[in-house]
Design a protein around this motif. Sequence first.
Motif, PDB file in Angstrom:
ATOM      1  N   ILE A 286       0.869  -1.399  -0.166  1.00 46.78           N
ATOM      2  CA  ILE A 286       0.178  -0.285  -0.497  1.00 46.78           C
ATOM      3  C   ILE A 286       1.078   1.080   0.184  1.00 46.78           C
ATOM      4  O   ILE A 286       2.265   1.280   0.565  1.00 46.78           O
ATOM      5  N   ALA A 287       0.233   1.956  -0.708  1.00 47.26           N
ATOM      6  CA  ALA A 287       0.958   2.863  -0.702  1.00 47.26           C
ATOM      7  C   ALA A 287       0.927   3.975   0.355  1.00 47.26           C
ATOM      8  O   ALA A 287       0.544   4.189   0.912  1.00 47.26           O
ATOM      9  N   ALA A 288       2.248   4.935   1.141  1.00 45.03           N
ATOM     10  CA  ALA A 288       2.320   5.522   2.058  1.00 45.03           C
ATOM     11  C   ALA A 288       2.391   6.781   2.074  1.00 45.03           C
ATOM     12  O   ALA A 288       3.693   6.906   1.837  1.00 45.03           O
ATOM     13  N   ILE A 289       1.825   8.088   1.768  1.00 46.85           N
ATOM     14  CA  ILE A 289       2.602   9.045   2.239  1.00 46.85           C
ATOM     15  C   ILE A 289       2.422   9.629   3.387  1.00 46.85           C
ATOM     16  O   ILE A 289       1.514   9.875   4.263  1.00 46.85           O
ATOM     17  N   ALA A 290       3.724  10.915   3.736  1.00 46.94           N
ATOM     18  CA  ALA A 290       4.060  10.787   4.812  1.00 46.94           C
ATOM     19  C   ALA A 290       4.187  12.704   4.612  1.00 46.94           C
ATOM     20  O   ALA A 290       4.630  13.052   4.144  1.00 46.94           O
ATOM     21  N   GLN A 291       3.373  12.740   5.737  1.00 50.01           N
ATOM     22  CA  GLN A 291       3.092  14.495   5.652  1.00 50.01           C
ATOM     23  C   GLN A 291       3.240  15.426   6.766  1.00 50.01           C
ATOM     24  O   GLN A 291       3.350  14.125   7.964  1.00 50.01           O
ATOM     25  N   GLU A 292       4.265  16.309   6.918  1.00 48.69           N
ATOM     26  CA  GLU A 292       4.701  17.150   8.317  1.00 48.69           C
ATOM     27  C   GLU A 292       3.692  18.087   8.913  1.00 48.69           C
ATOM     28  O   GLU A 292       3.012  18.017   8.004  1.00 48.69           O
ATOM     29  N   ARG A 293       3.430  17.039   9.589  1.00 50.60           N
ATOM     30  CA  ARG A 293       3.060  17.673  11.115  1.00 50.60           C
ATOM     31  C   ARG A 293       2.128  19.441  10.805  1.00 50.60           C
ATOM     32  O   ARG A 293       1.104  20.123  10.745  1.00 50.60           O
ATOM     33  N   SER A 294       3.534  20.261  11.510  1.00 52.73           N
ATOM     34  CA  SER A 294       3.656  20.824  11.416  1.00 52.73           C
ATOM     35  C   SER A 294       3.375  22.235  10.715  1.00 52.73           C
ATOM     36  O   SER A 294       3.185  23.008  10.716  1.00 52.73           O
ATOM     37  N   THR A 295       3.472  21.744   9.389  1.00 50.16           N
ATOM     38  CA  THR A 295       3.712  22.297   7.557  1.00 50.16           C
ATOM     39  C   THR A 295       2.661  21.725   6.569  1.00 50.16           C
ATOM     40  O   THR A 295       2.731  22.704   6.275  1.00 50.16           O
ATOM     41  N   GLY A 296       2.017  21.082   6.914  1.00 53.89           N
ATOM     42  CA  GLY A 296       1.512  20.773   5.353  1.00 53.89           C
ATOM     43  C   GLY A 296       1.821  19.508   5.054  1.00 53.89           C
ATOM     44  O   GLY A 296       1.698  19.382   3.668  1.00 53.89           O
ATOM     45  N   ARG A 297       3.845  20.044   4.986  1.00 53.85           N
ATOM     46  CA  ARG A 297       4.649  19.312   3.906  1.00 53.85           C
ATOM     47  C   ARG A 297       4.484  18.825   3.176  1.00 53.85           C
ATOM     48  O   ARG A 297       4.662  17.498   4.205  1.00 53.85           O
ATOM     49  N   VAL A 298       4.791  17.633   2.097  1.00 56.28           N
ATOM     50  CA  VAL A 298       4.860  16.428   1.678  1.00 56.28           C
ATOM     51  C   VAL A 298       6.323  16.073   1.400  1.00 56.28           C
ATOM     52  O   VAL A 298       6.886  17.144   1.290  1.00 56.28           O
ATOM     53  N   LEU A 299       6.783  15.243   2.293  1.00 51.68           N
ATOM     54  CA  LEU A 299       7.865  14.819   2.790  1.00 51.68           C
ATOM     55  C   LEU A 299       8.098  13.320   2.366  1.00 51.68           C
ATOM     56  O   LEU A 299       9.256  13.276   0.886  1.00 51.68           O
ATOM     57  N   MET A 300       7.726  12.313   1.904  1.00 51.24           N
ATOM     58  CA  MET A 300       8.006  11.933   1.123  1.00 51.24           C
ATOM     59  C   MET A 300       6.982  10.180   0.573  1.00 51.24           C
ATOM     60  O   MET A 300       6.202  10.938   1.569  1.00 51.24           O
ATOM     61  N   LEU A 301       7.260   9.257   0.003  1.00 51.21           N
ATOM     62  CA  LEU A 301       6.546   8.314  -0.086  1.00 51.21           C
ATOM     63  C   LEU A 301       6.827   7.221  -0.314  1.00 51.21           C
ATOM     64  O   LEU A 301       7.903   6.873  -0.400  1.00 51.21           O
ATOM     65  N   ALA A 302       6.465   6.341   0.359  1.00 44.70           N
ATOM     66  CA  ALA A 302       6.833   4.489   0.632  1.00 44.70           C
ATOM     67  C   ALA A 302       6.423   3.965   1.125  1.00 44.70           C
ATOM     68  O   ALA A 302       4.886   3.860   0.337  1.00 44.70           O
ATOM     69  N   TRP A 303       6.880   2.878   0.718  1.00 44.99           N
ATOM     70  CA  TRP A 303       5.309   1.598   0.956  1.00 44.99           C
ATOM     71  C   TRP A 303       5.360   0.789   1.715  1.00 44.99           C
ATOM     72  O   TRP A 303       5.936   0.432   2.781  1.00 44.99           O
ATOM     73  N   MET A 304       3.975  -0.042   1.810  1.00 46.93           N
ATOM     74  CA  MET A 304       3.549  -0.775   3.521  1.00 46.93           C
ATOM     75  C   MET A 304       3.316  -1.600   3.379  1.00 46.93           C
ATOM     76  O   MET A 304       2.406  -1.527   2.222  1.00 46.93           O
ATOM     77  N   ASP A 305       2.847  -3.138   3.729  1.00 45.43           N
ATOM     78  CA  ASP A 305       2.424  -4.588   4.151  1.00 45.43           C
ATOM     79  C   ASP A 305       1.525  -4.321   5.166  1.00 45.43           C
ATOM     80  O   ASP A 305       1.727  -3.024   6.805  1.00 45.43           O
ATOM     81  N   ASP A 306       0.693  -5.169   5.174  1.00 43.23           N
ATOM     82  CA  ASP A 306       0.062  -5.140   6.411  1.00 43.23           C
ATOM     83  C   ASP A 306       1.011  -5.342   7.470  1.00 43.23           C
ATOM     84  O   ASP A 306       0.633  -4.387   8.751  1.00 43.23           O
ATOM     85  N   GLU A 307       2.126  -5.857   7.619  1.00 43.94           N
ATOM     86  CA  GLU A 307       2.287  -5.747   9.030  1.00 43.94           C
ATOM     87  C   GLU A 307       3.395  -4.303   9.037  1.00 43.94           C
ATOM     88  O   GLU A 307       3.684  -4.466   9.872  1.00 43.94           O
ATOM     89  N   ALA A 308       3.890  -4.030   8.443  1.00 41.58           N
ATOM     90  CA  ALA A 308       4.510  -2.785   8.436  1.00 41.58           C
ATOM     91  C   ALA A 308       3.393  -1.794   9.263  1.00 41.58           C
ATOM     92  O   ALA A 308       3.570  -0.534   9.771  1.00 41.58           O
ATOM     93  N   LEU A 309       2.298  -1.709   8.455  1.00 41.64           N
ATOM     94  CA  LEU A 309       0.904  -0.950   9.054  1.00 41.64           C
ATOM     95  C   LEU A 309       1.298  -1.058  10.798  1.00 41.64           C
ATOM     96  O   LEU A 309       1.043  -0.551  11.099  1.00 41.64           O
ATOM     97  N   ALA A 310       1.007  -2.597  10.518  1.00 42.82           N
ATOM     98  CA  ALA A 310       0.636  -3.110  12.407  1.00 42.82           C
ATOM     99  C   ALA A 310       1.758  -2.742  13.247  1.00 42.82           C
ATOM    100  O   ALA A 310       1.537  -2.353  14.725  1.00 42.82           O
ATOM    101  N   ARG A 311       2.794  -2.917  12.476  1.00 41.64           N
ATOM    102  CA  ARG A 311       4.054  -2.157  13.674  1.00 41.64           C
ATOM    103  C   ARG A 311       4.164  -0.983  13.928  1.00 41.64           C
ATOM    104  O   ARG A 311       4.372  -0.632  14.273  1.00 41.64           O
ATOM    105  N   THR A 312       3.900   0.250  13.160  1.00 44.97           N
ATOM    106  CA  THR A 312       3.618   1.672  13.018  1.00 44.97           C
ATOM    107  C   THR A 312       2.440   1.799  13.655  1.00 44.97           C
ATOM    108  O   THR A 312       2.733   2.913  14.370  1.00 44.97           O
ATOM    109  N   LEU A 313       1.290   1.344  13.936  1.00 43.77           N
ATOM    110  CA  LEU A 313       0.191   1.604  14.710  1.00 43.77           C
ATOM    111  C   LEU A 313       0.862   1.543  15.692  1.00 43.77           C
ATOM    112  O   LEU A 313       0.185   1.805  17.126  1.00 43.77           O
ATOM    113  N   ALA A 314       1.451  -0.045  16.134  1.00 42.47           N
ATOM    114  CA  ALA A 314       1.613  -0.525  17.620  1.00 42.47           C
ATOM    115  C   ALA A 314       2.470   0.757  18.330  1.00 42.47           C
ATOM    116  O   ALA A 314       2.417   0.817  19.516  1.00 42.47           O
ATOM    117  N   THR A 315       3.610   1.006  17.767  1.00 42.96           N
ATOM    118  CA  THR A 315       4.976   2.115  18.006  1.00 42.96           C
ATOM    119  C   THR A 315       5.033   3.207  17.916  1.00 42.96           C
ATOM    120  O   THR A 315       5.416   4.489  18.460  1.00 42.96           O
TER     121      THR A 315
END
Length: 119
Positions: free
Chosen positions: A19-48
């Motif tokens: 799944i495409a994952a776009i990271a956006q900076e909270r303080s500025t709204g600026r798009v920082l990067m695009l990377a990829w996640m699978d279910d495990e990466a998403l689960a790890r992110t949600l947990a940590t």
Amino acid sequence: MALPDELTARLKRTDDGLIAAIAQERSTGRVLMLAWMDDEALARTLATRRATYYSRSRQQYWVKGETSGHIQYVHDITVDCDGDTLLLTVDQTGAACHTGNHSCFDTAPLEFGVPVETD
């Protein structure tokens, strides 16, 4: 770690389970990067709350900033209307881009009205 069934059903993945994952900076709204996640990466992110992605080239997980110190602390994650893209709202420490730039989108905008050669 497993994702909730409702979320799993909502996500539309590529043929290789990503799944495409776009990271956006909270303080500025600026798009920082695009990377990829699978279910495990998403689960790890949600947990940590540490952005964890899946590297297609290295075929492994990586926690943003684990070796560089350029950490992404995730405040929230939203799923787009089609279920095929995630938007991570993050606090970015240091550069988000592997080039050392703050954003992977630190290039000049493309020009409109410029003829483009095609074959």
